[in-house]
Design an enzyme around this catalytic site. Structure first.
Site, PDB file in Angstrom:
ATOM      1  CE1 TYR A  76      -0.192  16.540   3.201  1.00 40.34           C
ATOM      2  CE2 TYR A  76      -0.450  17.097   5.516  1.00 40.34           C
ATOM      3  CZ  TYR A  76       0.208  16.407   4.518  1.00 40.34           C
ATOM      4  OH  TYR A  76       1.249  15.572   4.825  1.00 40.34           O
ATOM      5  CG  PHE A 128      -3.243 -13.008   5.042  1.00 38.32           C
ATOM      6  CD1 PHE A 128      -3.898 -13.835   4.140  1.00 38.32           C
ATOM      7  CD2 PHE A 128      -2.837 -11.747   4.614  1.00 38.32           C
ATOM      8  CE1 PHE A 128      -4.144 -13.418   2.840  1.00 38.32           C
ATOM      9  CE2 PHE A 128      -3.086 -11.322   3.324  1.00 38.32           C
ATOM     10  CZ  PHE A 128      -3.746 -12.157   2.428  1.00 38.32           C
ATOM     11  CB  THR A 129       0.797 -13.511   2.315  1.00 47.31           C
ATOM     12  OG1 THR A 129      -0.357 -12.741   1.964  1.00 47.31           O
ATOM     13  CG2 THR A 129       0.629 -14.927   1.788  1.00 47.31           C
ATOM     14  CG  ASP A 219      -7.161  -9.568   8.990  1.00 48.86           C
ATOM     15  OD1 ASP A 219      -8.117  -9.057   8.376  1.00 48.86           O
ATOM     16  OD2 ASP A 219      -6.067  -9.780   8.456  1.00 48.86           O
ATOM     17  CE  LYS A 262      -8.681  -8.288   1.228  1.00 48.89           C
ATOM     18  NZ  LYS A 262      -7.438  -7.507   1.245  1.00 48.89           N
ATOM     19  NE  ARG A 386      -2.953 -17.115  -1.413  1.00 47.90           N
ATOM     20  CZ  ARG A 386      -2.566 -15.875  -1.105  1.00 47.90           C
ATOM     21  NH1 ARG A 386      -3.324 -15.088  -0.388  1.00 47.90           N
ATOM     22  NH2 ARG A 386      -1.414 -15.398  -1.506  1.00 47.90           N
ATOM     23  CG  PHE A 452       2.035 -14.902  -3.213  1.00 44.88           C
ATOM     24  CD1 PHE A 452       2.584 -14.741  -1.958  1.00 44.88           C
ATOM     25  CD2 PHE A 452       0.987 -14.083  -3.589  1.00 44.88           C
ATOM     26  CE1 PHE A 452       2.102 -13.774  -1.087  1.00 44.88           C
ATOM     27  CE2 PHE A 452       0.494 -13.107  -2.725  1.00 44.88           C
ATOM     28  CZ  PHE A 452       1.071 -12.956  -1.467  1.00 44.88           C
TER      29      PHE A 452
END
Ligand code: PM9
Length: 466
Positions: A76, A128-129, A219, A262, A386, A452
Site C-alpha cells: 500500500y 483540450f477537452t 501537457d 500515450k 474533434r 462527446f
C-alpha cells in the site's frame, strides 16, 4: 541509417501474441451504429474492425513491460515499483518530484486544484477537452493564445502549435500577476491536428513567464512526439537525440501533467511531475483524496512497473521514428486519393478536414460527428469527432464554435501493420468518392459535461449536393 521510406516502413517489432479482429458485414455495422446513437464512443469494441478512436491506453506493451508486470510491488505504501517509476521520471524528464495518478485527467485535477484560485485565467495553446474541464471545475477561465495558423487546416507551417507571444503578453497585461494562475502549453496540440510547438517558441514562452513571474506547465501526454518533430523540423535541432530535446523542454517549465497512456506505451497511468516543492506537497495531499496514497496514485504496483519501463522505451529513436512514420504514411495515402486532411500531418493521428470532406453540411449539421459515423458504417474503422461536439458549450449554454471540424484517426502504438493502414486509406477514399450522399446528424441526447463521450444523435434528411 533509417530503413523507413515513404512507401515502406518495416515494423521494428515482431508479433508474439495476437488478438483476433473481424469485419462485420456492412448491414450489421449500419445497425450497430444506429444502436450506438451514431456516436463512435458508444460502439462496442467487438463490432470494430480497426480501432483508431484513440492512441490513449491502446498501445501494445513490449515483452520487457510484460516481464516488469511480474515485479509489481503491491504494498500500500512506499512500494519498490514507485521508486522505479520515480527514477525513470527523474532520468528521462528531469523532475525531482512525482505524484502518480490513475491517468492524465487525475494529474490535471491535482494541478488545477492546487494552482487555480476562482476567477483566475489559465493561458494555453488551444483547449483540450479534459484539461479545460478541470480548469473550469477549479474556477479558472481558459484563454486560448495559440498562433492564428493553428485554426487553418490548410496552413503548412511546421509549428502550428506555437504560442502567439503577443497574445500571451496582452493577456498577462490584462490579468496582472495575480489574475493568471499559470500558462499551460500543450506539445503537440491535440485539437489542432497534433501540431507541434518549436523549442524556440517554448524558450520564448518560458522567458516571458520568468519575466512576468508566471508559472509554466507542459501537457506531457505526447511530448516525445513533439520532441521528435522538433528534431526533424527545427533547423537548430536537426539530428539531436529525442531524449535530449525532451529534457530541454522539461527544463524550461515548472511542472508537467502527463497522461502516460500515450507516449509511454502503457494502457493506464498518469502523473504530475514538478520541481516546485509547494506544488508537490499540495498535489501529494490532494492525491490522497482523489487518487490513492501518493506512492501509487490509483495504480497497481504492476502498472507503475510497466510505466517505468515504458518511459525508458519511449525515448528510443527507432520507436518514435517508426511511430511518426506510420502516421505520415496513412496521411500521405489519404491525401494522394484526394481526401482533405490537416497539414502538416501530426505525430499521433491523421486529422480529416470534415468541413472540406462534406462541404454540403454546415457546422450545425455536425459534419465531423457525421463523418466519423459514416466512416464506421462504410469501413468498420472507428474514428473520433474533434469539432463542435467536442468543443461543448460555454457557461451561458451557447455552443463553442471551433474553426476546425476534424475527424481524428489516431494510431495506437505498435498495434497495426502497414496493410491495416492501406485498408483504412482505401476505405475512406472510397467513401470520399460518394461524399455528396452523406447526411449530417443532430443531437438526440446531450449530457451536461464532455458531451462527446455520451451524446446520441440521429441522421438528418439527406441534403442535395452543392
Ligand atoms: N487524450 C485522446 O484520445 C483520451 C481522452 S479524450 C477522448 O486524445 C491531452 C493532450 C490528451 C489527453 C487525453 C489528456 C487526458 C490530457 N491531455 O485520458 O485522462 O490528449 O489519460 O488524459 C485522449 P487521460
Amino acid at each position: 541509417m533509417s530503413i523507413l521510406s515513404p512507401q515502406l516502413m518495416p515494423e521494428p517489432y515482431r508479433i508474439k501474441m495476437i488478438e483476433p479482429i473481424r469485419l462485420l458485414p456492412e448491414a450489421v455495422r449500419r445497425q450497430r451504429l444506429a444502436e450506438a446513437g451514431y456516436n463512435t464512443f458508444l460502439l462496442r469494441s467487438a463490432d470494430v474492425y480497426i480501432d483508431l478512436l484513440t492512441d490513449s491506453g491502446t498501445n501494445a506493451m513490449s515483452d520487457a513491460q510484460w516481464g516488469a508486470l511480474m515485479m509489481g510491488d503491491e504494498a500500500y505504501a512506499g512500494s519498490r515499483s514507485f521508486e522505479r517509476l520515480q527514477e525513470a521520471v527523474r532520468d528521462v524528464y528531469g523532475f525531482p518530484y512525482l505524484v502518480p495518478t490513475h491517468q492524465g485527467r487525475g494529474a490535471e485535477n491535482l494541478l488545477s486544484k492546487s494552482w487555480i484560485k476562482p476567477g483566475q485565467a489559465v493561458a494555453g495553446n488551444m483547449y483540450f477537452t479534459t484539461t479545460r474541464a478541470h480548469i473550469e471545475l477549479a474556477g479558472g477561465v481558459f484563454h486560448d493564445v495559440i498562433v492564428e495558423e493553428a485554426h487553418d487546416a490548410g496552413s503548412n507551417l511546421p509549428f502550428k502549435g506555437n504560442v502567439d507571444l503577443r497574445r500571451l503578453e496582452a493577456l498577462m497585461d490584462r490579468t496582472g500577476r495575480e489574475g493568471l494562475a499559470y500558462v499551460a502549453v500543450g506539445a503537440p496540440v491535440n485539437m489542432a491536428g497534433g501540431q507541434p510547438v518549436s523549442l524556440d517558441n517554448l524558450r520564448q514562452v518560458a522567458a516571458l513567464c520568468r519575466a512576468r513571474d508566471a508559472r509554466l506547465v507542459l501537457d506531457g501526454a505526447r511530448l516525445v512526439e513533439n520532441a521528435y518533430m522538433i528534431s526533424r523540423r527545427e533547423a537548430s535541432c536537426q539530428g539531436r537525440p529525442v531524449a535530449e530535446i525532451l529534457r530541454e523542454m522539461c527544463a524550461l517549465v515548472d511542472a508537467i501533467a502527463v497522461s502516460a497512456k500515450k507516449d509511454a506505451y502503457v494502457n493506464i497511468g498518469g502523473f504530475l511531475a514538478t520541481r516546485d516543492k509547494g506544488l508537490y506537497e499540495e498535489a501529494m495531499n490532494l492525491c490522497v483524496l482523489y487518487e490513492g496514497l501518493h506512492t501509487y496514485g490509483g495504480l497497481a504496483g504492476r502498472d507503475l512497473e510497466a510505466l517505468a519501463v515504458g518511459i525508458r522505451e519511449m525515448i528510443q529513436d527507432d520507436w518514435i521514428a517508426h511511430r511518426v512514420a506510420q502516421v505520415e504514411y496513412l496521411g500521405r495515402r489519404l491525401a494522394a486519393r484526394g481526401v482533405p486532411i490537416v497539414h502538416p500531418i501530426g505525430g499521433h493521428a491523421v486529422f480529416i478536414d470534415a468541413s472540406a470532406f462534406l462541404p454540403h453540411l454546415s457546422q450545425d449539421d455536425l459534419p465531423a460527428q457525421a463523418l466519423a459515423a459514416w466512416i464506421y458504417q462504410a469501413t468498420g474503422v472507428r474514428a473520433m469527432e474533434r469539432g463542435i461536439v467536442s468543443a461543448g458549450r460555454d457557461e451561458a449554454g451557447r455552443n463553442h464554435r471551433p474553426s476546425l471540424e476534424l475527424v481524428r484517426l489516431a494510431l495506437p502504438r505498435r498495434v497495426y501493420t502497414q496493410t491495416h493502414l492501406d485498408y483504412v486509406a482505401d476505405g475512406i477514399a472510397r467513401l470520399h468518392e460518394r461524399r455528396a450522399q452523406l447526411p449530417g446528424l443532430r443531437f438526440a441526447y446531450e449530457p451536461p459535461r464532455l458531451r462527446f463521450f455520451q451524446s446520441r444523435f440521429v441522421p438528418e434528411p439527406i441534403k442535395a449536393a452543392a
